[in-house]
Design a protein around this motif. Structure first.
Motif, PDB file in Angstrom:
ATOM      1  N   MET A 136       0.992  -1.071  -0.005  1.00  0.00           N
ATOM      2  CA  MET A 136      -0.403  -0.456  -0.371  1.00  0.00           C
ATOM      3  C   MET A 136       1.282   1.207   0.022  1.00  0.00           C
ATOM      4  O   MET A 136       0.687   2.359  -0.722  1.00  0.00           O
ATOM      5  CB  MET A 136      -0.664   0.169   1.074  1.00  0.00           C
ATOM      6  N   LEU A 137       1.953   1.710   0.317  1.00  0.00           N
ATOM      7  CA  LEU A 137       3.112   1.859   0.873  1.00  0.00           C
ATOM      8  C   LEU A 137       3.610   2.391  -0.492  1.00  0.00           C
ATOM      9  O   LEU A 137       4.101   3.431  -0.462  1.00  0.00           O
ATOM     10  CB  LEU A 137       3.439   2.073   1.836  1.00  0.00           C
ATOM     11  N   GLU A 138       3.884   1.958  -0.926  1.00  0.00           N
ATOM     12  CA  GLU A 138       3.882   1.662  -2.728  1.00  0.00           C
ATOM     13  C   GLU A 138       3.404   2.997  -3.590  1.00  0.00           C
ATOM     14  O   GLU A 138       3.571   3.355  -4.165  1.00  0.00           O
ATOM     15  CB  GLU A 138       4.539   0.492  -3.351  1.00  0.00           C
ATOM     16  N   ARG A 139       1.966   2.830  -3.240  1.00  0.00           N
ATOM     17  CA  ARG A 139       1.531   3.720  -3.989  1.00  0.00           C
ATOM     18  C   ARG A 139       1.066   4.987  -3.190  1.00  0.00           C
ATOM     19  O   ARG A 139       0.592   5.389  -4.446  1.00  0.00           O
ATOM     20  CB  ARG A 139      -0.156   2.321  -4.573  1.00  0.00           C
ATOM     21  N   SER A 140       0.861   4.950  -2.163  1.00  0.00           N
ATOM     22  CA  SER A 140       0.598   6.471  -1.468  1.00  0.00           C
ATOM     23  C   SER A 140       1.134   6.640  -0.085  1.00  0.00           C
ATOM     24  O   SER A 140       1.500   5.276   0.710  1.00  0.00           O
ATOM     25  CB  SER A 140      -1.035   5.846  -1.163  1.00  0.00           C
ATOM     26  N   ASP A 141       1.779   7.508   0.016  1.00  0.00           N
ATOM     27  CA  ASP A 141       2.525   7.606   1.050  1.00  0.00           C
ATOM     28  C   ASP A 141       1.783   7.386   2.319  1.00  0.00           C
ATOM     29  O   ASP A 141       2.640   7.870   3.734  1.00  0.00           O
ATOM     30  CB  ASP A 141       3.589   9.901   0.397  1.00  0.00           C
ATOM     31  N   LEU A 142       0.619   8.096   2.664  1.00  0.00           N
ATOM     32  CA  LEU A 142       0.345   7.674   3.397  1.00  0.00           C
ATOM     33  C   LEU A 142      -1.089   6.675   3.469  1.00  0.00           C
ATOM     34  O   LEU A 142      -1.929   6.744   2.338  1.00  0.00           O
ATOM     35  CB  LEU A 142      -0.443   8.953   4.134  1.00  0.00           C
ATOM     36  N   ILE A 143      -1.390   5.880   4.373  1.00  0.00           N
ATOM     37  CA  ILE A 143      -2.363   5.022   4.287  1.00  0.00           C
ATOM     38  C   ILE A 143      -3.043   4.815   5.700  1.00  0.00           C
ATOM     39  O   ILE A 143      -2.817   5.846   6.758  1.00  0.00           O
ATOM     40  CB  ILE A 143      -2.313   3.438   4.003  1.00  0.00           C
ATOM     41  N   ILE A 144      -4.408   4.532   6.623  1.00  0.00           N
ATOM     42  CA  ILE A 144      -4.765   4.165   7.585  1.00  0.00           C
ATOM     43  C   ILE A 144      -4.931   3.051   7.937  1.00  0.00           C
ATOM     44  O   ILE A 144      -5.062   2.332   7.260  1.00  0.00           O
ATOM     45  CB  ILE A 144      -6.129   4.281   6.905  1.00  0.00           C
ATOM     46  N   GLY A 145      -5.332   3.037   9.160  1.00  0.00           N
ATOM     47  CA  GLY A 145      -4.628   1.306   9.909  1.00  0.00           C
ATOM     48  C   GLY A 145      -6.348   1.440  10.274  1.00  0.00           C
ATOM     49  O   GLY A 145      -6.311   3.599  11.678  1.00  0.00           O
ATOM     50  N   GLN A 146      -7.614   0.920  11.341  1.00  0.00           N
ATOM     51  CA  GLN A 146      -7.782   1.052  12.481  1.00  0.00           C
ATOM     52  C   GLN A 146      -8.529  -0.697  12.738  1.00  0.00           C
ATOM     53  O   GLN A 146      -7.917  -1.456  12.166  1.00  0.00           O
ATOM     54  CB  GLN A 146      -9.637   1.639  11.465  1.00  0.00           C
ATOM     55  N   SER A 147      -8.605   0.041  14.218  1.00  0.00           N
ATOM     56  CA  SER A 147      -9.429  -1.205  15.010  1.00  0.00           C
ATOM     57  C   SER A 147     -10.050  -1.947  14.169  1.00  0.00           C
ATOM     58  O   SER A 147     -11.238  -1.370  13.292  1.00  0.00           O
ATOM     59  CB  SER A 147      -9.582  -0.543  16.353  1.00  0.00           C
ATOM     60  N   PHE A 148     -10.150  -3.023  14.320  1.00  0.00           N
ATOM     61  CA  PHE A 148     -10.913  -4.415  13.599  1.00  0.00           C
ATOM     62  C   PHE A 148     -11.950  -4.483  14.470  1.00  0.00           C
ATOM     63  O   PHE A 148     -12.118  -4.924  15.966  1.00  0.00           O
ATOM     64  CB  PHE A 148     -10.219  -5.568  13.388  1.00  0.00           C
ATOM     65  N   GLU A 149     -13.586  -4.237  14.508  1.00  0.00           N
ATOM     66  CA  GLU A 149     -14.321  -3.968  14.723  1.00  0.00           C
ATOM     67  C   GLU A 149     -15.826  -5.282  14.787  1.00  0.00           C
ATOM     68  O   GLU A 149     -16.621  -4.469  13.416  1.00  0.00           O
ATOM     69  CB  GLU A 149     -14.772  -3.263  15.678  1.00  0.00           C
ATOM     70  N   PRO A 150     -15.576  -5.984  14.257  1.00  0.00           N
ATOM     71  CA  PRO A 150     -17.254  -7.017  13.808  1.00  0.00           C
ATOM     72  C   PRO A 150     -18.180  -6.672  14.419  1.00  0.00           C
ATOM     73  O   PRO A 150     -18.331  -6.610  15.331  1.00  0.00           O
ATOM     74  CB  PRO A 150     -16.587  -7.768  13.525  1.00  0.00           C
ATOM     75  N   THR A 151     -19.110  -6.428  12.720  1.00  0.00           N
ATOM     76  CA  THR A 151     -20.419  -6.538  13.446  1.00  0.00           C
ATOM     77  C   THR A 151     -21.051  -7.224  12.910  1.00  0.00           C
ATOM     78  O   THR A 151     -20.820  -7.765  11.326  1.00  0.00           O
ATOM     79  CB  THR A 151     -21.256  -4.907  13.193  1.00  0.00           C
ATOM     80  N   GLU A 152     -22.695  -7.649  12.845  1.00  0.00           N
ATOM     81  CA  GLU A 152     -23.292  -8.695  11.635  1.00  0.00           C
ATOM     82  C   GLU A 152     -24.023  -8.097  10.329  1.00  0.00           C
ATOM     83  O   GLU A 152     -23.643  -9.023   9.596  1.00  0.00           O
ATOM     84  CB  GLU A 152     -24.692  -8.913  12.785  1.00  0.00           C
ATOM     85  N   TYR A 153     -24.122  -6.204  10.888  1.00  0.00           N
ATOM     86  CA  TYR A 153     -24.113  -5.590   9.200  1.00  0.00           C
ATOM     87  C   TYR A 153     -23.566  -4.562   9.570  1.00  0.00           C
ATOM     88  O   TYR A 153     -22.678  -3.895  10.805  1.00  0.00           O
ATOM     89  CB  TYR A 153     -25.775  -6.105   9.130  1.00  0.00           C
ATOM     90  N   ASP A 154     -23.622  -2.962   8.623  1.00  0.00           N
ATOM     91  CA  ASP A 154     -22.986  -1.952   8.260  1.00  0.00           C
ATOM     92  C   ASP A 154     -24.820  -1.381   8.199  1.00  0.00           C
ATOM     93  O   ASP A 154     -25.786  -1.492   6.836  1.00  0.00           O
ATOM     94  CB  ASP A 154     -22.163  -1.757   7.674  1.00  0.00           C
ATOM     95  N   TRP A 155     -24.723   0.046   8.821  1.00  0.00           N
ATOM     96  CA  TRP A 155     -25.927   0.592   8.531  1.00  0.00           C
ATOM     97  C   TRP A 155     -24.986   1.726   7.360  1.00  0.00           C
ATOM     98  O   TRP A 155     -24.144   1.863   7.063  1.00  0.00           O
ATOM     99  CB  TRP A 155     -26.513   1.893  10.284  1.00  0.00           C
ATOM    100  N   ARG A 156     -25.780   1.960   6.416  1.00  0.00           N
ATOM    101  CA  ARG A 156     -25.689   2.713   5.134  1.00  0.00           C
ATOM    102  C   ARG A 156     -27.294   3.925   5.299  1.00  0.00           C
ATOM    103  O   ARG A 156     -28.074   3.596   5.178  1.00  0.00           O
ATOM    104  CB  ARG A 156     -25.917   2.485   3.685  1.00  0.00           C
ATOM    105  N   ILE A 157     -26.971   5.347   5.509  1.00  0.00           N
ATOM    106  CA  ILE A 157     -27.674   5.907   5.729  1.00  0.00           C
ATOM    107  C   ILE A 157     -27.371   7.133   4.415  1.00  0.00           C
ATOM    108  O   ILE A 157     -26.458   7.615   4.332  1.00  0.00           O
ATOM    109  CB  ILE A 157     -27.624   6.941   6.994  1.00  0.00           C
ATOM    110  N   GLY A 158     -28.710   7.233   3.650  1.00  0.00           N
ATOM    111  CA  GLY A 158     -28.434   8.298   2.736  1.00  0.00           C
ATOM    112  C   GLY A 158     -28.949   8.999   3.246  1.00  0.00           C
ATOM    113  O   GLY A 158     -30.090   9.308   3.474  1.00  0.00           O
ATOM    114  N   VAL A 159     -27.931  10.482   2.799  1.00  0.00           N
ATOM    115  CA  VAL A 159     -28.386  11.331   3.338  1.00  0.00           C
ATOM    116  C   VAL A 159     -28.058  12.681   2.239  1.00  0.00           C
ATOM    117  O   VAL A 159     -27.263  12.538   0.895  1.00  0.00           O
ATOM    118  CB  VAL A 159     -27.078  12.617   4.846  1.00  0.00           C
TER     119      VAL A 159
END
Length: 486
Positions: A348-371
């Protein structure tokens, strides 16, 4: 929207094209008939576009009168800038090499008439350059330097500078341009505004399926729009419309962003607007924006080459690495071991000098709210694909497996989910967004904000049905009418 061809003298344009009137520049600039005309397309074929010349003023005042000019005054000015050749993108550079590869001289001049060139082998290059700099008559000078062809200069060519031997071809190109663009549909007299919808028929995972596009078209027509679907080859026609709705997956280094940027510059109402694309398309930006506005998100770390070794200590295994411009669950990878961290982060760092890491927080589903315009529009729950931690599971062969979905009435969504979704969307802008969130009991966290959310027939529209499409088209109408009143 009616059209006129503006020339210095009527004899300059001896071609009769149905639906187009030929007028002189002085008639256009001085006669009240043209001064007060509404919804007019102006094709400026004057002999000169020099600063403060008659030709210059035709395009300049067309903008002041609310007319759609070709070329726009901004195009004339862009073409005069010294840096214009440097903005030719990689796609066109490849076309240049293929088109001019057989030419043995070190210089080549190409005249482009309404997107066409006399030599058939230059057809694709001519069209691409016209789409980038939409001027009816364009001249490009190429030079072979080192081991490649480069654009040395480009600019509008006045009608008086077209070689006599090219005139017949010019007239044919103009006839093709006008008749092909306007003959496929007849504009409804009741239509008040022109709406362009940008689509890509070859896109594997478009943001709206064909049935949804038909629903958008009907909703728009019911509200007084005349609708035309565009593809990437129609860049040169953007200024002919009042509004642009992008229903192709957006990205910054992509023609969708160029469409949005040009449309905004020409004064169109645009969804997705270029600023929203810039903001939402990059997960590094989103992470920092959520932090600034104190909007809850999973524990997040900005990763670069100097802190990769600290990631596991901060986030703990497993965690998720995200490519900044990832889409459709691609470029989002769960990391379970130090070896995976080294390999995935390195790639990933070969394509972008910055990337994101986030804690893994599993859920049964994701919400999608259209705004839309700062208000909730629709709500869905997307369930994880079977035996997978994401909504979409991509196979090595290119196939995919998607989880189930459930569409709910907005009033049935937990208030905290709605509140945080609206905060996240408003941090981006006032357009159309899809906010993805995870919920753990009373805890709600934003995963990302999409500037180009999916609206598919049979999924996001299951509750509102036709009303969903009408609400989105009504947003365009409200913005256009507000601008007209101003």
């Amino acid at each position: 929207m009616s059209g006129i061809v503006v020339v210095d003298q009527r004899a300059d344009w001896p071609v009769d094209i149905p639906g187009l009137e030929v007028v002189t520049a002085w008639e256009y600039l001085t006669q009240e008939l043209h001064t007060r005309a509404r919804r007019l397309r102006v094709y400026n074929l004057c002999r000169s576009f020099a600063y403060q010349s008659i030709g210059y003023y035709v395009s300049l005042l067309a903008g002041a009168r609310g007319h759609k000019a070709l070329p726009e005054i901004t195009t004339i000015q862009d073409l005069k800038l010294a840096e214009s050749p440097s903005i030719i993108n990689d796609e066109i550079e490849a076309l240049i090499e293929r088109s001019l590869g057989r030419i043995e001289s070190s210089q080549y001049v190409m005249n482009i008439y309404f997107g066409e060139n006399l030599a058939r082998r230059h057809e694709r290059l001519a069209r691409a350059l016209f789409n980038l700099f939409p001027a009816p008559l364009l001249q490009v000078k190429f030079a072979y330097k080192g081991d490649e062809w480069r654009v040395e200069s480009l600019g509008p060519i006045a009608l008086g500078e077209v070689p006599a031997s090219h005139m017949e071809f010019l007239f044919e190109a103009a006839r093709d341009y006008f008749e092909l663009r306007r003959s496929p549909r007849t504009r409804r007299e009741s239509a008040r505004y022109d709406l362009a919808i940008l689509v890509n028929e070859n896109e594997k995972d478009p943001p709206s399926n064909p049935r949804a596009l038909k629903m958008f078209e009907k909703a728009a027509e019911d509200l007084g729009f005349d609708v035309e679907f565009l593809d990437k080859s129609d860049y040169g026609h953007v200024a002919e419309f009042d509004a642009l709705f992008i229903r192709e997956t957006t990205a910054v280094n992509h023609h969708t962003y160029r469409f949005a940027r040009r449309a905004a510059r020409e004064g169109l109402i645009v969804v997705d607007d270029p600023l929203s694309i810039l903001r939402a398309a990059n997960k590094v930006f989103l992470a920092q924006l959520m932090e600034r506005h104190r909007i809850p998100q999973p524990k997040t770390l900005l990763i670069h080459s100097r802190n990769v070794r600290e990631v596991a200590d901060v986030l703990g295994f497993p965690f998720v690495l995200k490519q900044p411009d990832s889409q459709f669950s691609k470029g989002v990878i769960k990391v379970d071991t130090p070896a995976e961290l080294k390999r995935v982060a390195g790639d990933m760092l070969e394509r972008s000098d910055l990337i994101i890491g986030q804690s893994f927080e599993p859920t049964e589903y994701d919400w999608r709210i259209g705004v839309l315009d700062g208000q909730p529009l629709y709500a869905c729950r997307y369930f994880m694909a079977k035996d997978h931690w994401q909504v979409v599971k991509h196979g090595e062969s290119g196939g995919k497996i998607e989880g189930n979905h459930e569409t709910l009435a907005v009033e049935d969504v937990p208030q905290k989910v709605l509140s945080i979704a609206l905060q996240a969307a408003r941090a981006i802008g006032t357009g159309l967004y899809g906010v993805d969130l995870k919920q753990f009991g009373k805890v709600v966290k934003v995963i990302e904000v999409n500037d180009n959310p999916n609206i598919d027939h049979g999924v996001e529209d299951l509750v509102l049905k036709a009303e969903l499409y009408k609400k989105i088209m009504a947003y365009f109408l409200k913005r256009l009418e507000a601008r007209t009143r101003t």
